[in-house]
Write an enzyme that holds these catalytic residues in place. Structure first.
Site, PDB file in Angstrom:
ATOM      1  N   GLU A  68      49.564  46.294  48.888  1.00 58.25           N
ATOM      2  CA  GLU A  68      49.072  47.671  48.848  1.00 58.25           C
ATOM      3  C   GLU A  68      49.681  48.491  49.983  1.00 58.25           C
ATOM      4  O   GLU A  68      49.838  49.704  49.865  1.00 58.25           O
ATOM      5  CB  GLU A  68      47.542  47.698  48.926  1.00 58.25           C
ATOM      6  N   HIS A  76      49.474  20.332  43.548  1.00 54.80           N
ATOM      7  CA  HIS A  76      49.306  19.820  42.189  1.00 54.80           C
ATOM      8  C   HIS A  76      49.337  20.956  41.174  1.00 54.80           C
ATOM      9  O   HIS A  76      48.912  20.773  40.027  1.00 54.80           O
ATOM     10  CB  HIS A  76      47.994  19.041  42.093  1.00 54.80           C
ATOM     11  N   LYS A 119      43.240  55.116  37.892  1.00 56.29           N
ATOM     12  CA  LYS A 119      41.874  55.646  38.017  1.00 56.29           C
ATOM     13  C   LYS A 119      41.759  57.002  37.316  1.00 56.29           C
ATOM     14  O   LYS A 119      40.764  57.286  36.649  1.00 56.29           O
ATOM     15  CB  LYS A 119      41.493  55.791  39.495  1.00 56.29           C
TER      16      LYS A 119
END
Length: 547
Positions: free
Chosen positions: A354, A385, A513
């Protein structure tokens, strides 16, 4: 902060030429040619942390040229500008002063002619008094019972930082049970509330403006849940606000005496040191919260005062630029070998991506070079793993930061020795690999005929030459965690300063947004929509038919 295109500097040109000499150099040869490489390419902080950057594809000449880039882009001036309260977040006309929040020396830091430290100290004192009342049980809920559970409602910086720190410092936690709700998906708040009692729950609503959609949606749902048991006048005993909007806080039913302020010069992803960290103080106690601040402040002083050749945030930043811009590495993995640190990579995924995920420079022009990398990671040994296969034998170059404490908070049998044996082994394997000759010898030593195993040999070869940093801490305490977080913060700042971008805004979050606010009213009825592109129309209309 100056506006200097790094690619136009003499240092950048020198690095490009140097890369041509370095691109085929193997880490194994660098060690073979220098018996003192570990000592020369590692640095310590406060006798509590060692950063080993010797397993990188760098030489002393590489570092000299990278440091020349820092000088030519005037990094030191940028550092001074931040610490002095200059408004380096120019697109929002704001200073950037998370360092003031943990300024334990209390030296004046001035913004717009005003020393901010008295206000910082006043909020800290208020946090101390409040947290002590909750922890001691002096604070009572509406039925006279003490608080047992605290729910932090926030998103982004108002959630990731406090959640990461409270998890990392679980060995220091008190009796209060901490919960974090961030997602606007109702499942998050619903599942959290199932295990709680309104009589003994305190909600912290973390929103600077008290208008953040996700946070306020969850806050209103929490209040509705509370009001099934309590009365409106009881809200003040069970809700506190981390905000600057006193009017909205009061309208919600929260007593403004229980509103904890912070300032425009506190960026969300750098806000855990502020009132946003109230959940941390409640979880581990205010004294430990102060130690967290002290560790960060010590790293601030290291960053501001230490020469570049031993300055940990600067070294890590320069090495990151080297891989991102010259080797074409697009990602960095953060791999903490400590289960309590399981949210650390996610926290700095936000912190870095960000901050430095920008495509225009400080003059507003598109850049012709790489800015922020993709950050990801999981705790060891789980990652071994899962995705280490690609790091070891894939076609992507993935520089890695391995982080581990020498001392575990849980001395359970030989668990920690086994964990750390993997920590040491992975960086050794990534750097040095395993040659075809070694693979063939292993088969021969096992009594295998060379011809019978020839087909499998290539698959067991590890090329090595995969770069890593090893960050070894004595142990993970509030102080050392504060220093570690601040080190990464300053690494991100350093890269943004050198790469001529604005690190402390985040305009990239706005468009989604904005469009969501237009779409939301369209979801209120069953009518087909046709106001978007074909794909978005199709998705909305199918959603309406299925719901």
């Amino acid at each position: 902060m100056k506006n200097i295109n790094p690619t136009q500097t003499a240092a950048w040109q020198a690095l490009q030429q140097h890369f041509e000499q370095m691109k085929e150099v193997h880490i194994a040869d660098l060690f073979a040619n220098d018996a003192n490489r570990f000592a020369a390419f590692s640095a310590t902080f406060d006798d509590r942390m060692l950063v080993d950057y010797s397993k990188n594809r760098i030489t002393s000449e590489t570092l000299e040229k990278l440091q020349a880039l820092a000088k030519e882009t005037d990094l030191q001036s940028a550092i001074k500008s931040m610490f002095s309260g200059e408004k380096i977040n120019r697109t929002e006309d704001r200073a950037v002063l998370h360092v003031a929040l943990r300024n334990r020396s209390n030296t004046p830091i001035v913004v717009d002619g005003k020393d901010v430290m008295p206000e910082v100290n006043a909020v800290l004192a208020k946090m101390k008094a409040f947290s002590e009342r909750i922890i001691s049980g002096e604070w009572k809920g509406f039925t006279g019972k003490a608080i047992t559970d605290v729910v932090n409602i926030g998103i982004g910086g108002s959630d990731l930082g406090p959640f990461m720190v409270t998890e990392a410092l679980r060995p220091y936690k008190n009796h209060l049970k901490m919960h974090f709700v961030s997602n606007v998906d109702g499942t998050h708040i619903a599942e959290t509330l199932k295990m709680l009692s309104p009589e003994t729950t305190l909600f912290l609503v973390a929103s600077k403006t008290f208008t953040t959609q996700e946070t306020m949606t969850n806050a209103h749902s929490a209040r509705e849940w509370f009001l099934t048991s309590g009365q409106q006048q009881d809200v003040a005993k069970h809700f506190a606000a981390l905000s600057t909007n006193g009017e909205a806080v009061s309208e919600f039913g929260i007593d403004t005496d229980n509103m904890f302020e912070f300032w425009d010069w506190v960026g969300g992803r750098y806000s855990l040191w502020s009132a946003i960290g109230l959940s941390i103080a409640l979880s581990i106690g205010y004294e430990n919260f102060e130690k967290l601040l002290s560790g960060a402040h010590a790293m601030d002083r290291h960053f501001a005062d230490t020469p570049e050749e031993k300055n940990l945030p600067i070294l890590l930043a320069l090495i990151g630029i080297w891989y991102n811009n010259f080797f074409g590495a697009e990602t960095e993995a953060i791999l903490p070998y400590d289960q309590y640190m399981h949210r650390f990579a996610a926290y700095f995924q936000q912190g870095n991506m960000e901050s430095n995920g920008k495509y225009v420079d400080r003059a507003g022009n598109p850049v012709s070079y790489q800015t922020g990398p993709i950050i990801w990671g999981e705790p060891g040994t789980n990652g071994q793993h899962a995705f280490y296969q690609l790091i070891h034998q894939g076609t992507k170059l993935v520089p890695c930061d391995f982080i581990a404490p020498a001392v575990s908070h849980n001395q359970l049998g030989d668990h920690h020795s086994k964990l750390l044996s993997n920590f040491f082994a992975q960086t050794e394997a990534l750097a040095f690999g395993k040659s075809r000759e070694v693979v063939e010898k292993e088969f021969a030593d096992a009594g295998k005929d060379a011809q019978s195993v020839e087909h499998i040999v290539p698959f067991k070869v590890f090329e090595g030459n995969r770069p890593t940093n090893s960050i070894l801490l004595r142990d993970i305490t509030p102080y050392s965690l504060g220093a570690l977080i601040a080190m990464y913060e300053h690494k991100i700042f350093t890269q943004g300063a050198i790469l001529n971008i604005f690190t402390f805004d985040q305009w990239g979050v706005e468009l989604g947004k904005q469009l969501a606010s237009r779409i939301l009213p369209e979801l209120a009825d069953a009518a087909e929509v046709s106001s978007h592109d074909g794909s978005t129309n199709g998705l909305i209309n199918l959603y309406k038919s299925w719901r």
